[in-house]
Motif scaffolding. Structure first.
Motif, PDB file in Angstrom:
ATOM      1  N   MET A  60       0.838  -1.205   0.000  1.00 22.95           N
ATOM      2  CA  MET A  60       0.000   0.000   0.000  1.00 22.95           C
ATOM      3  C   MET A  60       0.871   1.253   0.000  1.00 22.95           C
ATOM      4  O   MET A  60       0.574   2.236  -0.660  1.00 22.95           O
ATOM      5  N   GLY A  61       1.943   1.183   0.769  1.00 19.19           N
ATOM      6  CA  GLY A  61       2.812   2.349   0.869  1.00 19.19           C
ATOM      7  C   GLY A  61       3.757   2.496  -0.319  1.00 19.19           C
ATOM      8  O   GLY A  61       4.247   3.582  -0.593  1.00 19.19           O
ATOM      9  N   CYS A  62       3.965   1.414  -1.053  1.00 16.51           N
ATOM     10  CA  CYS A  62       4.958   1.433  -2.139  1.00 16.51           C
ATOM     11  C   CYS A  62       4.562   2.414  -3.229  1.00 16.51           C
ATOM     12  O   CYS A  62       3.443   2.388  -3.735  1.00 16.51           O
ATOM     13  N   LEU A  63       5.503   3.277  -3.596  1.00 16.96           N
ATOM     14  CA  LEU A  63       5.236   4.336  -4.563  1.00 16.96           C
ATOM     15  C   LEU A  63       5.277   3.839  -5.990  1.00 16.96           C
ATOM     16  O   LEU A  63       4.871   4.548  -6.904  1.00 16.96           O
TER      17      LEU A  63
ATOM     18  N   MET B  29       8.054   3.946 -13.731  1.00 15.24           N
ATOM     19  CA  MET B  29       7.619   5.351 -13.685  1.00 15.24           C
ATOM     20  C   MET B  29       8.824   6.278 -13.554  1.00 15.24           C
ATOM     21  O   MET B  29       9.785   5.977 -12.855  1.00 15.24           O
ATOM     22  N   SER B  30       8.716   7.421 -14.193  1.00 11.44           N
ATOM     23  CA  SER B  30       9.847   8.351 -14.254  1.00 11.44           C
ATOM     24  C   SER B  30       9.981   9.191 -12.981  1.00 11.44           C
ATOM     25  O   SER B  30      10.818  10.076 -12.920  1.00 11.44           O
ATOM     26  N   TYR B  31       9.149   8.924 -11.995  1.00 12.42           N
ATOM     27  CA  TYR B  31       9.191   9.733 -10.773  1.00 12.42           C
ATOM     28  C   TYR B  31      10.411   9.404  -9.918  1.00 12.42           C
ATOM     29  O   TYR B  31      10.931   8.294  -9.949  1.00 12.42           O
ATOM     30  N   CYS B  32      10.829  10.389  -9.142  1.00  9.89           N
ATOM     31  CA  CYS B  32      11.956  10.184  -8.237  1.00  9.89           C
ATOM     32  C   CYS B  32      11.575   9.156  -7.167  1.00  9.89           C
ATOM     33  O   CYS B  32      10.395   8.961  -6.874  1.00  9.89           O
ATOM     34  N   GLY B  36       5.070  10.707  -4.371  1.00  8.59           N
ATOM     35  CA  GLY B  36       3.673  10.303  -4.201  1.00  8.59           C
ATOM     36  C   GLY B  36       2.916  10.061  -5.496  1.00  8.59           C
ATOM     37  O   GLY B  36       1.898   9.362  -5.502  1.00  8.59           O
ATOM     38  N   HIS B  37       3.376  10.635  -6.604  1.00 10.80           N
ATOM     39  CA  HIS B  37       2.677  10.429  -7.881  1.00 10.80           C
ATOM     40  C   HIS B  37       2.440   8.942  -8.167  1.00 10.80           C
ATOM     41  O   HIS B  37       1.377   8.555  -8.616  1.00 10.80           O
ATOM     42  N   GLY B  38       3.493   8.145  -7.901  1.00  7.72           N
ATOM     43  CA  GLY B  38       3.402   6.724  -8.220  1.00  7.72           C
ATOM     44  C   GLY B  38       2.242   6.061  -7.496  1.00  7.72           C
ATOM     45  O   GLY B  38       1.504   5.261  -8.082  1.00  7.72           O
TER      46      GLY B  38
END
Lengths: 74, 259, 356
Positions: A60-63, B29-32, B36-38
């Motif tokens: 859930m926390g994984c981005l 995903m190209s996010y750092c 939070g975007h991911g």
């Protein structure tokens, strides 16, 4: 009483080593690898797999949608 | 795919408790790291998937870090000019009213250059979902001050910290749109802990379902982090966000439908 | 079905023609001298009849981005404005060209720069044919010279826009937009029920997701795309040049003029001929693509060309490029919303080429 056992599967190359899963895990299952993946990140891995209860907090926390969670009653 | 599993015997299809939706593509995903975007992409993809709306969804991506959203969520997507996503989505929804239409914008896009489009789409009560990722900074261009930057917060264009008298105060777009009769559901959430992720997902699910009712704009702000722009580790940034951002941008519903 | 005859303003004709062309949406913002387009459509309320959406946007910027959204769904959409408003739309037009979306943009030109005047002008020629917004793009530019053509070019504009996946501009002016003439209106067309395969209409299991974007961070990919655009523009140059000639067969002097100026120059040709001067007129109907080839051919038998525009001299540059030094090319025009008289054109033609 049946015990819930869990296991996570980490998609190593997708992991960016942000450590959020590690701090989200209530049982201390996850640690960051000393090795790096193809992108140079110290990826997350189940360092203490026996502690996993399959609660999916890490996922859930994984981005980056890196972690799949499995659980079963033993 | 290189995977590491905990206990192999447990990893069986019948034991699967959670895995990302297939609607979140396999593209990295190209996010750092830690952005939070991911997570917002992931739970949005899950909601669309769970409600069976893939073939009925049209998204609008902004200019900013999430400009490449179309590489990550497997639905039809239009990439809008900077700030114009609500105008683009307005036409999509008016011309295809049976589709689920959402916009996805950061704070620079939604609250600075796109202020007019944001307010007027909400004021017309366009029957769309607007997702607003507020991390108080311009991420993609390298960490400049945003309208949502906190007073005193350092950025590359407020190197000594934002000064309210000369640079303005944090603009609370969510509070503003909540006052408009055109909005139906307005809430402010975050995705920095598993519990918050679940809450935000619930809010997104509600908003998607509300769109069928045709009662007006649903607006979800997600207070988020920018570890690179804030110059913190992801874990530090989440803690800082709780301590510093949440007092200015308190989480919770600002407008809920009378049910 | 028979065409219907009506007396209308040019602006009203655009609005009615849009409904009859089966347009799916119009997105506009008030500005003189074109507000009648939005007003007419609001009054006509086509949502009740054809299902066409009409929306007054919060700005010209929003309106053109609504056009982007609608066009991205494969719908037949248009917007209209006048010069300062068209300036605001340039970013959106650039994105539309970059995302290869079909749409119609009507510019009922007024004088500028800045707020300028609300009177008619032709000073947006460069903006229309040379790009206007950023990047290596063009759009097809149609120049009506009558209320009838303002109606006809709606349908033609949509046809070309979809044929080439490109924005099309109708470059009118405040005179044609405001004046009343008889106009034959085409019968009502049905709105489209099938949409191009690239449109965002919801991802079906049978196809990959559709993405509408003008972004390509890979230099090689971007270069290939820009070349593809140029190939398209070259094809348009080959296939879509439109113009009208008036007494050019034996002409020694040629007037080149479009829109309102072309109407004036038609009379100038008659006056000049009555004075024994062999003068003809070429009226470009498409400003991009420009009828360069034809002007170059005609130049073989000419002593001079006068480009007549309600501007300080813009189209004259394309005329110069067309003849490539074969014959002298000069500009004559009035500014500030003043429409030149036919006599003035003849006097200037004489003083520039004959008495000099």
């Amino acid at each position: 009483m049946a015990k819930i056992r869990g296991s996570i599967v980490v998609n190593v190359e997708r992991c960016k080593g942000c450590e959020v899963c590690m701090v989200s895990c209530p049982t201390g299952t996850i640690a960051m690898a000393k090795e790096v993946n193809g992108k140079g990140y110290n990826y997350a891995f189940p360092a203490n797999p026996d502690l996993c209860i399959g609660c999916a907090s890490c996922a859930m926390g994984c981005l980056d949608g890196v972690i799949a969670v499995y659980k079963t009653k033993i | 795919m290189f995977e590491i599993a905990g206990i192999r015997e447990i990893v069986k299809p019948e034991n699967l408790a959670y895995r990302k939706s297939d609607l979140l593509t396999e593209n990295v995903m190209s996010y750092c790291p830690g952005c939070g975007h991911g997570t917002v992409h992931r739970i949005l993809a899950e909601v669309i998937d769970e409600l069976g709306l893939q073939s009925d969804t049209i998204g609008v991506s902004p200019v900013g870090c999430s400009v490449l959203m179309y590489n990550y969520i497997d639905v039809d997507i239009q990439q809008a000019a900077h700030g114009r996503a609500p105008a683009v989505a307005t036409a999509i929804k008016r011309l295809l009213p049976e589709k689920f239409v959402f916009t996805y914008q950061g704070d620079g896009d939604l609250a600075a250059i796109g202020t007019a489009e944001t307010i007027h789409a909400c004021n017309r009560g366009e029957n769309i979902l607007m997702l607003f990722i507020n991390n108080g900074i311009y991420g993609m261009t390298g960490g400049q001050m945003a309208p949502t930057t906190l007073v005193g917060m350092k950025s590359s264009t407020s190197p000594a910290g934002r000064i309210a008298k000369t640079m303005g105060s944090p603009l609370k777009m969510t509070d503003i749109v909540a006052t408009l009769p055109g909005t139906y559901y307005v809430t402010r959430q975050s995705v920095h802990t598993p519990a918050n992720v679940r809450k935000t997902k619930k809010a997104i699910r509600k908003a998607v379902q509300y769109q069928k009712l045709d009662r007006g704009t649903c607006f979800i702000e997600i207070v988020s982090n920018c570890p690179s722009g804030w110059k913190m580790t992801p874990v530090q940034s989440n803690k800082w966000m709780e301590e510093t951002m949440f007092p200015v941008y308190p989480l919770g519903d600002l407008k809920t439908p009378e049910e | 079905m028979e065409k219907e005859l009506r007396l209308m303003k040019g602006n009203e004709a655009v609005a009615e023609a849009a409904i009859r062309a089966g347009a799916d949406g119009y997105f506009g913002y008030p500005i003189t001298p074109q507000s009648e387009i939005l007003e007419y459509l609001m009054e006509a309320n086509p949502e009740e009849t054809t299902g066409m959406i009409v929306l007054q946007a919060e700005s010209e910027v929003a309106a053109i981005n609504m056009v982007y959204g609608g066009a991205g769904c494969g719908k037949k959409v248009l917007t209209s404005s006048s010069s300062p408003g068209i300036s605001l739309k340039q970013e959106g037009i650039s994105y539309i060209a970059g995302a290869e979306l079909p749409c119609l943009i009507v510019n009922v030109v007024r004088g500028g720069p800045g707020l300028g005047t609300i009177q008619p002008a032709q000073s947006d020629y460069f903006q229309s044919v040379k790009g206007g917004g950023h990047g290596d793009y063009k759009m097809i530019v149609l120049a009506p010279a009558s209320v009838q053509e303002m109606a006809d070019f709606v349908d033609l504009g949509f046809e070309l826009a979809f044929k080439y996946r490109t924005p099309v501009m109708m470059l009118s002016d405040g005179a044609i937009g405001q004046m009343m003439e008889k106009v034959y209106l085409s019968p009502q067309k049905k709105r489209m029920t099938t949409f191009p395969d690239w449109a965002t209409t919801g991802k079906k299991a049978t196809r990959p997701r559709n993405i509408i974007t003008s972004l390509d961070l890979e230099s090689n990919g971007q270069e290939i795309f820009i070349q593809k655009l140029q190939d398209k523009y070259n094809l348009i140059k080959e296939q879509e040049v439109r113009y009208q000639e008036f007494q050019t067969e034996d002409a020694e002097y040629l007037l080149v003029a479009y829109g309102t100026s072309a109407r004036v120059c038609q009379k100038s040709v008659q006056i000049a001929r009555a004075q024994g001067l062999r003068v003809g007129l070429l009226r470009p109907i498409t400003l991009f693509p420009f009828p360069s080839k034809r002007i170059n051919e005609l130049a073989d038998h000419l002593k001079g060309i006068l480009s007549v525009e309600m501007s300080a001299g813009q189209m004259v540059e394309d005329v110069l490029l067309s003849v490539n030094g074969k014959v002298p090319v000069r500009h004559y025009g009035r500014n500030g919303g003043i429409i030149t008289t036919p006599e003035e054109v003849v006097e200037n033609l004489k003083s520039i080429f004959i008495e000099a």
